[in-house]
Write a protein that holds these residues in place. Structure first.
Motif, PDB file in Angstrom:
ATOM      1  N   ILE A  14       0.929  -1.178  -0.222  1.00 38.92           N
ATOM      2  CA  ILE A  14      -0.028  -0.072  -0.082  1.00 38.92           C
ATOM      3  C   ILE A  14       0.767   1.191  -0.015  1.00 38.92           C
ATOM      4  O   ILE A  14       1.677   1.345   0.859  1.00 38.92           O
ATOM      5  N   HIS A  15       0.656   2.285  -0.875  1.00 39.26           N
ATOM      6  CA  HIS A  15       1.351   3.479  -0.876  1.00 39.26           C
ATOM      7  C   HIS A  15       1.273   4.166   0.482  1.00 39.26           C
ATOM      8  O   HIS A  15       0.271   4.335   0.972  1.00 39.26           O
ATOM      9  N   THR A  16       2.453   4.824   0.795  1.00 40.61           N
ATOM     10  CA  THR A  16       3.718   4.900   0.121  1.00 40.61           C
ATOM     11  C   THR A  16       4.544   3.949   1.132  1.00 40.61           C
ATOM     12  O   THR A  16       5.494   3.102   0.462  1.00 40.61           O
ATOM     13  N   GLY A  49       3.888   1.207   2.530  1.00 43.38           N
ATOM     14  CA  GLY A  49       3.753  -0.336   2.501  1.00 43.38           C
ATOM     15  C   GLY A  49       4.214  -0.816   1.348  1.00 43.38           C
ATOM     16  O   GLY A  49       4.844  -1.828   1.292  1.00 43.38           O
ATOM     17  N   ALA A  50       4.224   0.003   0.269  1.00 41.28           N
ATOM     18  CA  ALA A  50       5.052  -0.227  -1.111  1.00 41.28           C
ATOM     19  C   ALA A  50       6.542  -0.397  -0.748  1.00 41.28           C
ATOM     20  O   ALA A  50       7.081  -1.389  -1.259  1.00 41.28           O
ATOM     21  N   TRP A  51       7.124   0.502  -0.049  1.00 40.76           N
ATOM     22  CA  TRP A  51       8.825   0.445   0.460  1.00 40.76           C
ATOM     23  C   TRP A  51       8.747  -0.736   1.192  1.00 40.76           C
ATOM     24  O   TRP A  51       9.935  -1.501   0.705  1.00 40.76           O
ATOM     25  N   VAL A  52       7.819  -1.336   2.097  1.00 41.59           N
ATOM     26  CA  VAL A  52       8.192  -2.463   2.767  1.00 41.59           C
ATOM     27  C   VAL A  52       8.041  -3.814   2.097  1.00 41.59           C
ATOM     28  O   VAL A  52       8.775  -4.602   2.128  1.00 41.59           O
ATOM     29  N   ALA A  53       6.986  -3.625   1.111  1.00 43.92           N
ATOM     30  CA  ALA A  53       6.787  -4.870   0.139  1.00 43.92           C
ATOM     31  C   ALA A  53       8.041  -4.911  -0.865  1.00 43.92           C
ATOM     32  O   ALA A  53       8.467  -6.050  -1.065  1.00 43.92           O
ATOM     33  N   LEU A  67       5.799  -7.279  -7.977  1.00 45.21           N
ATOM     34  CA  LEU A  67       4.963  -6.499  -6.734  1.00 45.21           C
ATOM     35  C   LEU A  67       3.658  -6.020  -7.643  1.00 45.21           C
ATOM     36  O   LEU A  67       3.851  -5.212  -8.619  1.00 45.21           O
ATOM     37  N   GLY A  68       2.668  -5.953  -6.675  1.00 43.15           N
ATOM     38  CA  GLY A  68       1.526  -5.085  -6.774  1.00 43.15           C
ATOM     39  C   GLY A  68       1.731  -3.824  -5.698  1.00 43.15           C
ATOM     40  O   GLY A  68       2.182  -3.972  -4.920  1.00 43.15           O
ATOM     41  N   THR A  69       1.278  -2.583  -6.258  1.00 40.55           N
ATOM     42  CA  THR A  69       1.134  -1.529  -5.315  1.00 40.55           C
ATOM     43  C   THR A  69      -0.497  -0.917  -5.501  1.00 40.55           C
ATOM     44  O   THR A  69      -0.794  -0.968  -6.451  1.00 40.55           O
ATOM     45  N   LEU A  70      -0.834  -0.447  -4.308  1.00 42.60           N
ATOM     46  CA  LEU A  70      -2.110   0.263  -4.185  1.00 42.60           C
ATOM     47  C   LEU A  70      -2.075   1.568  -3.946  1.00 42.60           C
ATOM     48  O   LEU A  70      -1.584   1.746  -2.704  1.00 42.60           O
TER      49      LEU A  70
END
Ligand code: 5GP
Ligand code: MG
Length: 167
Positions: free
Chosen positions: A37-39, A41-45, A58-61
């Protein structure tokens, strides 16, 4: 007043990676998918993706339009595009965010995921799990579970390096 505190993200990321690995192993053969999840969560993913050596993109939302409480929290939505590179249909999804508190962000992310299709299952992984839930949402995987008082804030900066500050 409590002083700001710099937190070593190493042990948190290690614990999160271990939990995510167990989740991936449990869904091996079913095309599991990581979605951040932006922002934060996307870094952690992205960090998890790197540490786990995954091939699958990866997907980002971005859930800005889906939050139900902007007026309450005083946020001005800044919309970035969501990006799910592959189908979510019938796949197990590990949704990744930096901090879980009320659960409203995750609720919004679920709405958006289901606009793309119907996954087989969705589990949640967060770097920091803290009290304050307002919805029946729980993190299956967490880097740390901190019993923080409401006035303290967790702030993640990144993406390289990922740093955590407790305000
Ligand atoms: P929730 O929707 O669960 O209340 O809040 C989680 C979202 O707020 C996460 O996407 C996270 O990026 C952001 N966030 C970051 N640090 C904090 C914090 O200390 N408290 C809360 N509530 N949210 C945070
Ligand atoms: Mg966030």
């Amino acid at each position: 007043m409590t002083a700001d505190e710099q937190v070593d993200t190493g042990p948190l990321l290690d614990a999160l990676t271990e939990g995510a690995k167990q989740w991936l192993d449990a869904h091996d053969g079913h095309r599991p998918l990581l979605v951040g999840i932006h922002t934060g969560g996307a870094w952690v993913a992205e960090e998890l993706h790197h540490r786990l050596g995954l091939d699958e993109p990866l997907g980002t939302l971005d859930i800005s339009f889906y939050r139900d409480d902007f007026s309450r929290i005083g946020v001005h939505p800044q919309v970035k595009p969501s990006h799910l590179p592959v189908t979510v249909e019938d796949r197990p999804i590990l949704l990744v965010d930096d901090v879980l508190q009320t659960g409203r962000t995750v609720r919004a992310a679920l709405n958006e995921i289901f606009d793309y299709g119907r996954p087989a299952s969705v589990a949640l992984a967060v770097l920091v799990d803290r009290p304050g839930r307002e919805l029946p949402i729980a993190a299956e995987v967490a880097g740390a579970r901190w019993d923080l008082p409401a006035q303290r804030q967790v702030k993640l900066d990144g993406p390289d390096p990922l740093t955590l500050t407790l305000h």
